[in-house]
Motif scaffolding. Sequence first.
Motif, mmCIF file in Angstrom:
data_model
loop_
_atom_site.group_PDB
_atom_site.id
_atom_site.type_symbol
_atom_site.label_atom_id
_atom_site.label_comp_id
_atom_site.label_asym_id
_atom_site.label_seq_id
_atom_site.Cartn_x
_atom_site.Cartn_y
_atom_site.Cartn_z
ATOM 1 N N GLY A 1 5.490 12.990 -46.170
ATOM 2 C CA GLY A 1 5.487 13.068 -44.713
ATOM 3 C C GLY A 1 5.837 11.758 -44.045
ATOM 4 O O GLY A 1 6.201 11.744 -42.859
ATOM 5 N N ILE A 2 5.714 10.646 -44.755
ATOM 6 C CA ILE A 2 6.082 9.343 -44.208
ATOM 7 C C ILE A 2 6.768 8.517 -45.290
ATOM 8 O O ILE A 2 6.646 8.802 -46.483
ATOM 9 N N ARG A 3 7.484 7.493 -44.866
ATOM 10 C CA ARG A 3 8.051 6.510 -45.790
ATOM 11 C C ARG A 3 7.564 5.138 -45.354
ATOM 12 O O ARG A 3 7.701 4.760 -44.196
ATOM 13 N N LEU A 4 6.987 4.423 -46.319
ATOM 14 C CA LEU A 4 6.486 3.076 -46.056
ATOM 15 C C LEU A 4 7.308 2.073 -46.843
ATOM 16 O O LEU A 4 7.606 2.290 -48.019
ATOM 17 N N SER A 5 7.651 0.980 -46.207
ATOM 18 C CA SER A 5 8.372 -0.087 -46.911
ATOM 19 C C SER A 5 7.803 -1.432 -46.472
ATOM 20 O O SER A 5 7.110 -1.533 -45.452
ATOM 21 N N GLY A 6 8.088 -2.454 -47.256
ATOM 22 C CA GLY A 6 7.590 -3.789 -46.955
ATOM 23 C C GLY A 6 6.241 -4.094 -47.550
ATOM 24 O O GLY A 6 5.544 -4.997 -47.089
ATOM 25 N N ARG A 7 5.866 -3.380 -48.612
ATOM 26 C CA ARG A 7 4.536 -3.594 -49.183
ATOM 27 C C ARG A 7 4.445 -4.871 -50.013
ATOM 28 O O ARG A 7 3.358 -5.395 -50.221
ATOM 29 N N HIS A 8 5.565 -5.359 -50.520
ATOM 30 C CA HIS A 8 5.520 -6.444 -51.484
ATOM 31 C C HIS A 8 5.258 -7.804 -50.861
ATOM 32 O O HIS A 8 4.800 -8.722 -51.542
ATOM 33 N N ARG B 1 -4.358 -13.959 -49.429
ATOM 34 C CA ARG B 1 -3.499 -12.981 -50.109
ATOM 35 C C ARG B 1 -4.333 -11.808 -50.616
ATOM 36 O O ARG B 1 -3.936 -10.645 -50.485
ATOM 37 N N GLY B 2 -5.481 -12.108 -51.214
ATOM 38 C CA GLY B 2 -6.335 -11.036 -51.716
ATOM 39 C C GLY B 2 -6.808 -10.118 -50.607
ATOM 40 O O GLY B 2 -6.793 -8.890 -50.750
ATOM 41 N N ALA B 3 -7.223 -10.713 -49.490
ATOM 42 C CA ALA B 3 -7.722 -9.907 -48.372
ATOM 43 C C ALA B 3 -6.611 -9.067 -47.756
ATOM 44 O O ALA B 3 -6.786 -7.871 -47.491
ATOM 45 N N TYR B 4 -5.458 -9.678 -47.536
ATOM 46 C CA TYR B 4 -4.356 -8.942 -46.905
ATOM 47 C C TYR B 4 -3.776 -7.881 -47.829
ATOM 48 O O TYR B 4 -3.402 -6.790 -47.382
ATOM 49 N N LYS B 5 -3.696 -8.194 -49.120
ATOM 50 C CA LYS B 5 -3.189 -7.196 -50.054
ATOM 51 C C LYS B 5 -4.116 -5.980 -50.091
ATOM 52 O O LYS B 5 -3.658 -4.826 -50.051
ATOM 53 N N GLY B 6 -5.421 -6.233 -50.140
ATOM 54 C CA GLY B 6 -6.371 -5.118 -50.135
ATOM 55 C C GLY B 6 -6.272 -4.291 -48.873
ATOM 56 O O GLY B 6 -6.331 -3.056 -48.906
ATOM 57 N N ARG B 7 -6.096 -4.951 -47.748
ATOM 58 C CA ARG B 7 -5.983 -4.247 -46.467
ATOM 59 C C ARG B 7 -4.699 -3.425 -46.425
ATOM 60 O O ARG B 7 -4.699 -2.277 -45.951
ATOM 61 N N MET B 8 -3.596 -4.011 -46.884
ATOM 62 C CA MET B 8 -2.323 -3.288 -46.898
ATOM 63 C C MET B 8 -2.426 -2.048 -47.775
ATOM 64 O O MET B 8 -1.984 -0.958 -47.386
ATOM 65 N N GLU B 9 -3.008 -2.187 -48.966
ATOM 66 C CA GLU B 9 -3.126 -1.044 -49.870
ATOM 67 C C GLU B 9 -4.026 0.031 -49.288
ATOM 68 O O GLU B 9 -3.747 1.235 -49.426
ATOM 69 N N GLN B 10 -5.106 -0.387 -48.649
ATOM 70 C CA GLN B 10 -6.014 0.583 -48.027
ATOM 71 C C GLN B 10 -5.325 1.330 -46.892
ATOM 72 O O GLN B 10 -5.464 2.560 -46.757
ATOM 73 N N LEU B 11 -4.553 0.602 -46.085
ATOM 74 C CA LEU B 11 -3.836 1.232 -44.979
ATOM 75 C C LEU B 11 -2.767 2.181 -45.503
ATOM 76 O O LEU B 11 -2.628 3.315 -45.013
ATOM 77 N N ALA B 12 -1.992 1.756 -46.484
ATOM 78 C CA ALA B 12 -0.939 2.613 -47.038
ATOM 79 C C ALA B 12 -1.525 3.884 -47.642
ATOM 80 O O ALA B 12 -0.994 4.989 -47.441
#
Length: 477
Positions: free
Chosen positions: A397-404, A375-386
């Motif tokens: 310019g973009i809309r992102l959803s599904g972060r939670h 969870r820690g690794a994937y959350k960090g990766r998701m936040e970095q990508l977003a």
Amino acid sequence: MLELTICLDPAGEKPLYQQLYDSLAEQIRGGTLRTGDKLPGKRSLASQLAVAVNTVDTAYQMLVAEGYLEARAKSGFFVLEYVDMLPQAGRSGAEKSRDGSEEVPSPAVRFDLSTGAVDTGLFPFRTWGRIQKELLYNGEKLLHHGHRQGDRELRRELAEYLRAYRGVVCDPGQIVVGAGVEYLLGLLAQLLKGHGGFREMTAAVENPGYDRPRTILENNGIPCRCVGIDGGGLDPVELEESGADLCYVTPSHHFPTGVTMPVGRRAQLLRWASAKPGRYILEDDYDAEFRFDMRPLPSLQGMAGPDGRVVYLCTFSKSLAPSIRIACMVLPWGLMEEYGRAFGSYSNTVSRFEQQTLRLFLEGGYFTRHLARMRGAYKGRMEQLAEALEKAFGRDGIRLSGRHTGLHLLLELPGGPGEKEMIASAMREGVKIKGLSEYYMERKELCGENCVILGYASLRDEEIGELVEALRRAWRQ
């Protein structure tokens, strides 16, 4: 008599019969030996090549077995018609399509943002391997058949884990372990139809949604009807109107929209199931363990209880690895007796060594620590990508959803060129993605025009900058 040109090398790496077989097969494929040609007799060819008759006979029999030759009683061996069904070797560059036009080769994929991948680097190799090694040294009893529902010790650990972390209320006797949700769903479909297939029933599936459950249910004789998704998940009004007897649903994390079903909607579903005899909810707890904003929501099965109308399904393919085919389903007590009659003689489809490895992994607390690390690794990766995407395209310019929750993001490009062009232009930059419309089994017109799905699980953190730059080039043009 037909004269053959064959060179055999007694000192070669291949046996002489294999060399002879290869030479004759090549001459048949190349047209040197034609349909109807009679090959020399075994003794004659053996004498010509200075080899044993058995060598020639073995090569001839191999050619007969593979359809190159026909053996005719008292007549000999004859070449059969050869039709080349294999692709031509050595072709490169542009390929010819069926209509003769040239097809441009697909560009190389540098980033595959599919949703089925995981980060294999996070797999607990050392702990998993140590447990398996100990079992191999001391687990002679595991070479024998285990319980047909899965080893009792594993089912006890699964019941405890599901109770503590997913709110599932069950006894180990209600759990069936199998090699993947697909296998278990196939059994379940037969069970609900009465095993002999005499009961007519239909199933409701989410639209958009994962197509495989619908395929499995329909392959087992249960037609499916698509029910729409709104901000609260599956629409209960459409469900009632569908006339379905079963409802396949992902309430904790709907795929692909990422919607989490609120408790009020869950209660509506349970009321629907209890309103008529024979109705059941099939709860797929997809990606529920990967929730980043709070503790994962309790299961729908926990609200219904062990005697309720909910069949709970979960897998370890994302939390461990897709190749570790361990999944489980929790059946209501009302279905367990029928399951025993229908499938009680079926052997379990998961290796007992894998079952006991997972049991010890759960029992020792390693699995919960492993999940926390993931969870820690994937959350960090998701936040970095977003963050990188919003910086490259601007927050407006973009809309992102599904972060939670889950391991993918939905990306919408307002005013973009359309989903198909977004996918094509990304592919030209070496980025493979799918569009949201691909998961609409019906009414694709309800899908937004500029929405794609980014699965980030298998990305390396150091690749994110390069990936986002590739998407910026693709979509800014």
